[in-house]
Design a protein around this motif. Sequence first.
Motif, short mmCIF file in Angstrom:
data_model
loop_
_atom_site.label_atom_id
_atom_site.label_comp_id
_atom_site.label_asym_id
_atom_site.label_seq_id
_atom_site.Cartn_x
_atom_site.Cartn_y
_atom_site.Cartn_z
N ARG A 1 5.42 11.79 -8.53
CA ARG A 1 4.77 12.96 -9.13
C ARG A 1 3.96 13.72 -8.08
O ARG A 1 4.01 14.94 -8.00
N MET A 2 3.22 12.99 -7.25
CA MET A 2 2.43 13.62 -6.20
C MET A 2 3.33 14.39 -5.23
O MET A 2 3.00 15.50 -4.84
N LYS A 3 4.45 13.78 -4.85
CA LYS A 3 5.40 14.44 -3.94
C LYS A 3 6.01 15.67 -4.61
O LYS A 3 6.09 16.73 -4.01
N ASP A 4 6.44 15.51 -5.86
CA ASP A 4 7.07 16.61 -6.60
C ASP A 4 6.12 17.79 -6.77
O ASP A 4 6.54 18.94 -6.78
N ASN A 5 4.83 17.50 -6.94
CA ASN A 5 3.82 18.55 -7.14
C ASN A 5 3.23 19.06 -5.83
O ASN A 5 2.29 19.85 -5.84
N SER A 6 3.76 18.59 -4.71
CA SER A 6 3.27 18.99 -3.38
C SER A 6 1.77 18.81 -3.25
O SER A 6 1.07 19.66 -2.68
N GLU A 7 1.26 17.71 -3.80
CA GLU A 7 -0.17 17.42 -3.68
C GLU A 7 -0.52 17.12 -2.22
O GLU A 7 0.33 16.72 -1.43
N ASP A 8 -1.79 17.34 -1.89
CA ASP A 8 -2.26 17.12 -0.53
C ASP A 8 -2.69 15.66 -0.38
O ASP A 8 -3.75 15.26 -0.86
N PHE A 9 -1.82 14.87 0.23
CA PHE A 9 -2.13 13.47 0.49
C PHE A 9 -1.38 13.06 1.74
O PHE A 9 -0.51 13.77 2.23
N GLN A 10 -1.75 11.90 2.27
CA GLN A 10 -1.08 11.36 3.45
C GLN A 10 -0.37 10.08 3.05
O GLN A 10 -0.93 9.26 2.32
N LEU A 11 0.86 9.91 3.50
CA LEU A 11 1.63 8.71 3.25
C LEU A 11 1.80 7.97 4.57
O LEU A 11 2.33 8.53 5.53
N ILE A 12 1.32 6.74 4.62
CA ILE A 12 1.42 5.90 5.81
C ILE A 12 2.35 4.73 5.50
O ILE A 12 2.17 4.03 4.50
N ASP A 13 3.33 4.52 6.35
CA ASP A 13 4.29 3.42 6.22
C ASP A 13 3.94 2.38 7.28
O ASP A 13 3.95 2.69 8.47
N VAL A 14 3.61 1.16 6.87
CA VAL A 14 3.16 0.14 7.82
C VAL A 14 4.26 -0.87 8.18
O VAL A 14 3.98 -1.92 8.75
N ARG A 15 5.50 -0.52 7.87
CA ARG A 15 6.61 -1.40 8.25
C ARG A 15 6.92 -1.23 9.75
O ARG A 15 6.31 -0.42 10.43
N GLU A 16 7.87 -1.99 10.23
CA GLU A 16 8.27 -1.91 11.64
C GLU A 16 9.27 -0.78 11.83
O GLU A 16 9.89 -0.30 10.88
N ASP A 17 9.45 -0.37 13.09
CA ASP A 17 10.35 0.74 13.43
C ASP A 17 11.74 0.59 12.83
O ASP A 17 12.27 1.52 12.23
N PHE A 18 12.34 -0.61 12.97
CA PHE A 18 13.71 -0.79 12.50
C PHE A 18 13.80 -0.67 10.98
O PHE A 18 14.81 -0.20 10.45
N GLU A 19 12.75 -1.06 10.28
CA GLU A 19 12.74 -0.93 8.82
C GLU A 19 12.64 0.54 8.42
O GLU A 19 13.34 1.00 7.51
N TYR A 20 11.78 1.25 9.11
CA TYR A 20 11.58 2.67 8.84
C TYR A 20 12.87 3.45 9.10
O TYR A 20 13.22 4.35 8.34
N GLU A 21 13.58 3.10 10.18
CA GLU A 21 14.82 3.79 10.51
C GLU A 21 15.89 3.57 9.45
O GLU A 21 16.73 4.44 9.20
N MET A 22 15.86 2.41 8.80
CA MET A 22 16.84 2.09 7.76
C MET A 22 16.62 2.93 6.50
O MET A 22 17.57 3.42 5.90
N SER A 23 15.37 3.07 6.11
CA SER A 23 15.04 3.86 4.91
C SER A 23 13.55 4.15 4.93
O SER A 23 12.75 3.31 5.30
N ASN A 24 13.21 5.38 4.54
CA ASN A 24 11.79 5.74 4.50
C ASN A 24 11.58 6.88 3.52
O ASN A 24 12.53 7.52 3.06
#
Length: 104
Positions: A11-34
């Motif tokens: 909902r936050m993404k769909d409404n273009s709300e002002d927030f920050q999303l931080i992904d704390v996984r490793e590089d290879f995980e992020y490259e697979m899907s994020n």
Amino acid sequence: MQEITVEDLKRMKDNSEDFQLIDVREDFEYEMSNLNGQLIPLGGILIETDKISHDKPVVIMCRSGKRSAMAVMQLEAQGYTNLYNLQGGILAWAERVDPNISVY
């Protein structure tokens, strides 16, 4: 610790709300899907606090919600009060929001 559901995040993404999303996984995980969050692996979270906002909501995510919960606890100990752990992480996102995203 404050938490947020994947439905709330969508909902936050769909409404273009002002927030920050931080992904704390490793590089290879992020490259697979994020979810287009900023990649800051858990091991470096305290070194890179200058990249994490203090003045808007910050959602922290990982694969299942465990590493992100650890990141939230570490950052709250540094004085952050605007953090939300994404319950269930990208696995919950794949299950309840986007079944086409790659999970491992």
